[in-house]
Design an enzyme around this catalytic site. Structure first.
Site, PDB file in Angstrom:
ATOM      1  N   GLN A 171       2.770 -13.032  78.160  1.00  0.00           N
ATOM      2  CA  GLN A 171       4.147 -13.048  77.672  1.00  0.00           C
ATOM      3  C   GLN A 171       5.188 -13.009  78.778  1.00  0.00           C
ATOM      4  OE1 GLN A 171       2.968  -9.849  74.630  1.00  0.00           O
ATOM      5  NE2 GLN A 171       4.742 -10.820  73.702  1.00  0.00           N
ATOM      6  N   TYR A 223      13.136  -8.034  72.862  1.00  0.00           N
ATOM      7  CA  TYR A 223      12.882  -6.600  72.781  1.00  0.00           C
ATOM      8  C   TYR A 223      13.287  -5.843  74.051  1.00  0.00           C
ATOM      9  CZ  TYR A 223       9.468  -7.151  68.864  1.00  0.00           C
ATOM     10  OH  TYR A 223       8.831  -7.405  67.673  1.00  0.00           O
ATOM     11  N   SER A 270       7.549 -14.205  72.899  1.00  0.00           N
ATOM     12  CA  SER A 270       6.992 -13.517  71.734  1.00  0.00           C
ATOM     13  C   SER A 270       6.105 -14.451  70.912  1.00  0.00           C
ATOM     14  CB  SER A 270       8.144 -12.979  70.864  1.00  0.00           C
ATOM     15  OG  SER A 270       7.671 -12.591  69.598  1.00  0.00           O
ATOM     16  N   TRP A 271       4.858 -14.566  71.304  1.00  0.00           N
ATOM     17  CA  TRP A 271       3.803 -15.267  70.588  1.00  0.00           C
ATOM     18  C   TRP A 271       4.319 -16.414  69.722  1.00  0.00           C
ATOM     19  CZ3 TRP A 271       0.025 -14.149  73.517  1.00  0.00           C
ATOM     20  CH2 TRP A 271      -0.055 -12.894  74.101  1.00  0.00           C
ATOM     21  N   HIS A 292      -5.227  -8.632  76.412  1.00  0.00           N
ATOM     22  CA  HIS A 292      -4.022  -8.569  75.567  1.00  0.00           C
ATOM     23  C   HIS A 292      -3.845  -9.948  74.934  1.00  0.00           C
ATOM     24  CE1 HIS A 292       0.037  -6.445  74.885  1.00  0.00           C
ATOM     25  NE2 HIS A 292       0.091  -7.569  74.185  1.00  0.00           N
ATOM     26  N   GLU A 304       3.455   1.165  72.864  1.00  0.00           N
ATOM     27  CA  GLU A 304       4.496   0.186  72.535  1.00  0.00           C
ATOM     28  C   GLU A 304       5.298   0.721  71.368  1.00  0.00           C
ATOM     29  OE1 GLU A 304       3.453  -3.913  71.701  1.00  0.00           O
ATOM     30  OE2 GLU A 304       1.986  -3.920  73.344  1.00  0.00           O
ATOM     31  N   LYS A 362      13.460 -13.776  69.843  1.00  0.00           N
ATOM     32  CA  LYS A 362      13.094 -12.434  69.383  1.00  0.00           C
ATOM     33  C   LYS A 362      12.966 -11.562  70.629  1.00  0.00           C
ATOM     34  CE  LYS A 362       9.993 -10.146  66.104  1.00  0.00           C
ATOM     35  NZ  LYS A 362       8.690 -10.073  65.461  1.00  0.00           N
ATOM     36  N   ASN A 405       0.401   1.608  69.486  1.00  0.00           N
ATOM     37  CA  ASN A 405       1.547   0.700  69.371  1.00  0.00           C
ATOM     38  C   ASN A 405       2.087   0.863  67.963  1.00  0.00           C
ATOM     39  OD1 ASN A 405       0.866  -0.159  71.900  1.00  0.00           O
ATOM     40  ND2 ASN A 405       0.366  -2.266  71.318  1.00  0.00           N
ATOM     41  N   ASN A 437      -5.879  -4.532  73.713  1.00  0.00           N
ATOM     42  CA  ASN A 437      -4.618  -4.308  73.038  1.00  0.00           C
ATOM     43  C   ASN A 437      -4.713  -4.809  71.599  1.00  0.00           C
ATOM     44  OD1 ASN A 437      -1.557  -3.777  73.177  1.00  0.00           O
ATOM     45  ND2 ASN A 437      -1.649  -5.846  72.327  1.00  0.00           N
ATOM     46  N   GLU A 438      -4.565  -3.893  70.661  1.00  0.00           N
ATOM     47  CA  GLU A 438      -4.365  -4.241  69.245  1.00  0.00           C
ATOM     48  C   GLU A 438      -5.446  -5.128  68.641  1.00  0.00           C
ATOM     49  OE1 GLU A 438      -0.482  -5.686  68.391  1.00  0.00           O
ATOM     50  OE2 GLU A 438       0.484  -3.832  68.975  1.00  0.00           O
TER      51      GLU A 438
HETATM   52  C1  BGP Z   1       2.598  -6.139  69.706  1.00  0.00           C
HETATM   53  C2  BGP Z   1       2.003  -6.820  70.902  1.00  0.00           C
HETATM   54  C3  BGP Z   1       2.980  -7.316  71.908  1.00  0.00           C
HETATM   55  C4  BGP Z   1       4.313  -7.762  71.340  1.00  0.00           C
HETATM   56  C5  BGP Z   1       4.810  -6.889  70.216  1.00  0.00           C
HETATM   57  C6  BGP Z   1       5.936  -7.487  69.420  1.00  0.00           C
HETATM   58  O1  BGP Z   1       1.806  -6.434  68.601  1.00  0.00           O
HETATM   59  O2  BGP Z   1       1.108  -5.971  71.573  1.00  0.00           O
HETATM   60  O3  BGP Z   1       2.333  -8.274  72.680  1.00  0.00           O
HETATM   61  O4  BGP Z   1       4.386  -9.081  71.160  1.00  0.00           O
HETATM   62  O5  BGP Z   1       3.816  -6.571  69.291  1.00  0.00           O
HETATM   63  O6  BGP Z   1       5.426  -8.468  68.576  1.00  0.00           O
HETATM   64  P1  BGP Z   1       6.139  -9.850  68.365  1.00  0.00           P
HETATM   65  O7  BGP Z   1       6.333 -10.396  69.740  1.00  0.00           O
HETATM   66  O8  BGP Z   1       5.226 -10.674  67.536  1.00  0.00           O
HETATM   67  O9  BGP Z   1       7.415  -9.531  67.691  1.00  0.00           O
END
Ligand code: BGP
Length: 475
Positions: free
Chosen positions: A24, A443, A434-435, A122, A381, A441, A303, A165-166
């Protein structure tokens, strides 16, 4: 402990951190010997976004770490891109440029007095392994263990490790909501199988860490959210919340801390897998490794972004992901589980994520009660997405400040009640990619002008610096 104004202080060694993830922020996705990941082709095919150069962290990490130091941020979450080290996931030789990059990065962390908390995976399995089934193919477990061993031996300068991660978010997006590469929908059988296989990979990394006598600490980062029944008096709503909890939380937490799936986790897992037309396979060796690793799990990363209220639901699967920030477009109803209730009185972000800080407290206290062997907890997170605007060189993100403050207040309450929470990491340090939501978006504590790569501290960065310096939320 309280400061002179009566506001409680955080423990002296509490980490005020911020988080990033390789794909990211780094950029340079197909250069310097880095192998492909599934996201590269997926994003290109969608024609929407590119993760290059993202926040150009590959080149600008010294600037970002300097900002950490200047703003009192003494911990940073970084992930190693597996395909920078082993371009095809399991190559005979590592890629020297990738190996050297992370040595430089960790040296800079040390120079700036910022402790790196390093995640091995991740969301970025090398494409060569992804193409052969990702973690549904057990060869990924072997390759992951080898990669983990390599990193532990290569980077003794890192003492804080997280394996994954997640795991939940990975399987939810790949096999349930279908919003990430693979794009399969409602395959809860595959979701449970992939969660199990990744937990076996986690266990094997933890056992390797122990066997190699690495002096640091190791754990896993889970994406957790409290699942409340919409109507606590309704047996159907209570049941929906329970099923959603097993899927998102309990299945993973059981095996992380106890090294064994509880009967109730297995009952739900087998039922939901068979409803999706599949079955869950676990070998005796898997179960032995999970049991052996659990006591060596030193810490948990949580997270936390949101919680959900669940209602009984007997309709077909029906989910819709809000990737655009058009409020009110999300829908989440899973057959055999339940549906998310609206609860209009509870605020949401533009991406429909429910803002419910108490859910974090309820989660932490529940872990203390249900899995007392949790070790140390880090909130790895937490943060709020917004369509931040740069106006006259400033970003006034008061809503983000409120979001972080409210969550930290509940962390303080958990601390006061005996929870061993050691640190908190804002997602994200600077604005990042953001994916499947792209770049609007945001943060970050630091605004990134993605044309010039300039970093501009938002109001939240200034506020967070004050909190870190005073070690308390009050003035
Ligand atoms: C978590 C991930 C991060 C980040 C965050 C916000 O799930 O670990 O990588 O992306 O969420 O999510 P998003 O970017 O989809 O809003």
């Amino acid at each position: 402990m309280a400061n002179g104004n009566g506001s409680p202080t955080f423990p002296a060694d509490f980490v005020f951190g911020a988080a990033t993830a390789a794909y990211q922020c780094e950029g340079e996705t197909r250069t310097h010997g880095k192998g492909k990941v599934a996201w590269d082709d997926y994003l290109a095919q969608k024609g929407l976004f590119s993760a290059d150069p993202a926040s150009d962290f590959y080149h600008r990490y010294p600037d970002d770490l300097r900002l950490c130091r200047e703003y009192g941020i003494n911990g940073i979450r970084i992930s190693i891109a597996w395909s920078r080290i082993f371009p095809n996931g399991d190559d005979d030789q590592p890629n020297p440029e990738g190996v050297a990059f992370y040595h430089r990065l960790f040296a800079e962390c040390q120079a700036q007095g910022v402790e790196p908390y390093v995640t091995l995976h991740h969301f970025d399995t090398p494409a060569a392994l992804y193409d052969r089934g990702d973690f549904l193919n057990r060869e990924a477990i072997d390759a992951y263990e080898r990669y983990a061993r390599f990193c532990f031996a290569e980077y003794p300068e890192v003492t804080r490790w997280f394996t994954f991660n997640e795991i939940w978010a990975i399987v939810s997006n790949m096999y349930i909501e279908g919003t990430w590469p693979r794009g399969q929908r409602y395959r809860l059988d595959l979701a449970f199988q992939a969660m199990h296989n990744m937990m076996v990979a986690h266990a094997r990394a933890v056992l390797a860490f122990e066997e190699m006598g690495h002096p640091g600490k190791i754990g896993v980062v889970h994406a957790l959210s409290t699942k409340y029944p919409d109507d606590p008096e309704s047996p159907g709503d209570v049941e929906a919340a329970k099923a959603a909890d097993v899927l998102n939380n309990q299945f993973l937490l059981d095996v992380t801390f106890d090294g064994v799936y509880s009967d109730s986790s297995l009952t739900y897992a087998h039922r939901l897998a068979s409803l999706a037309g599949g079955a869950l396979e676990m070998t005796d060796t898997d179960l032995e490794q999970l049991a052996a690793a659990a006591p060596h799990n030193d810490c948990l990363g949580i997270n936390y972004y949101q919680s959900n209220f669940l209602r009984a639901y007997d309709g077909p699967n029906d989910t819709r992901h809000n990737a655009t920030g058009e409020k009110g477009t999300e829908r989440y109803a899973l057959a055999g589980v339940g549906e998310h209730a609206d609860r209009p009185e509870i605020p949401r972000t533009d991406w429909d994520w429910m803002i419910y800080p108490k859910g974090l407290y309820d989660l932490v206290m529940r872990i203390c009660r249900q899995w007392p062997r949790y070790g140390e907890i880090y909130i790895t997170e937490n943060g709020m997405a917004a369509k931040d605007q740069l106006v006259d060189g400033k970003v006034h993100d008061a809503e983000r400040v409120d979001y972080i403050r409210l969550h930290l207040e509940w962390v303080q309450r958990a601390l006061a009640e005996g929870a061993d929470v050691r640190g908190y990491f804002v997602w994200s340090l600077m604005d990042v990619f953001s994916w499947n939501n792209g770049y609007n978006k945001r943060y970050g504590l630091f605004y990134v002008d993605f044309d010039t790569q300039e970093r501009i501290p938002k109001d939240s960065a200034l506020w967070y610096a004050g909190v870190a310096q005073r070690r308390c939320l009050g003035a």
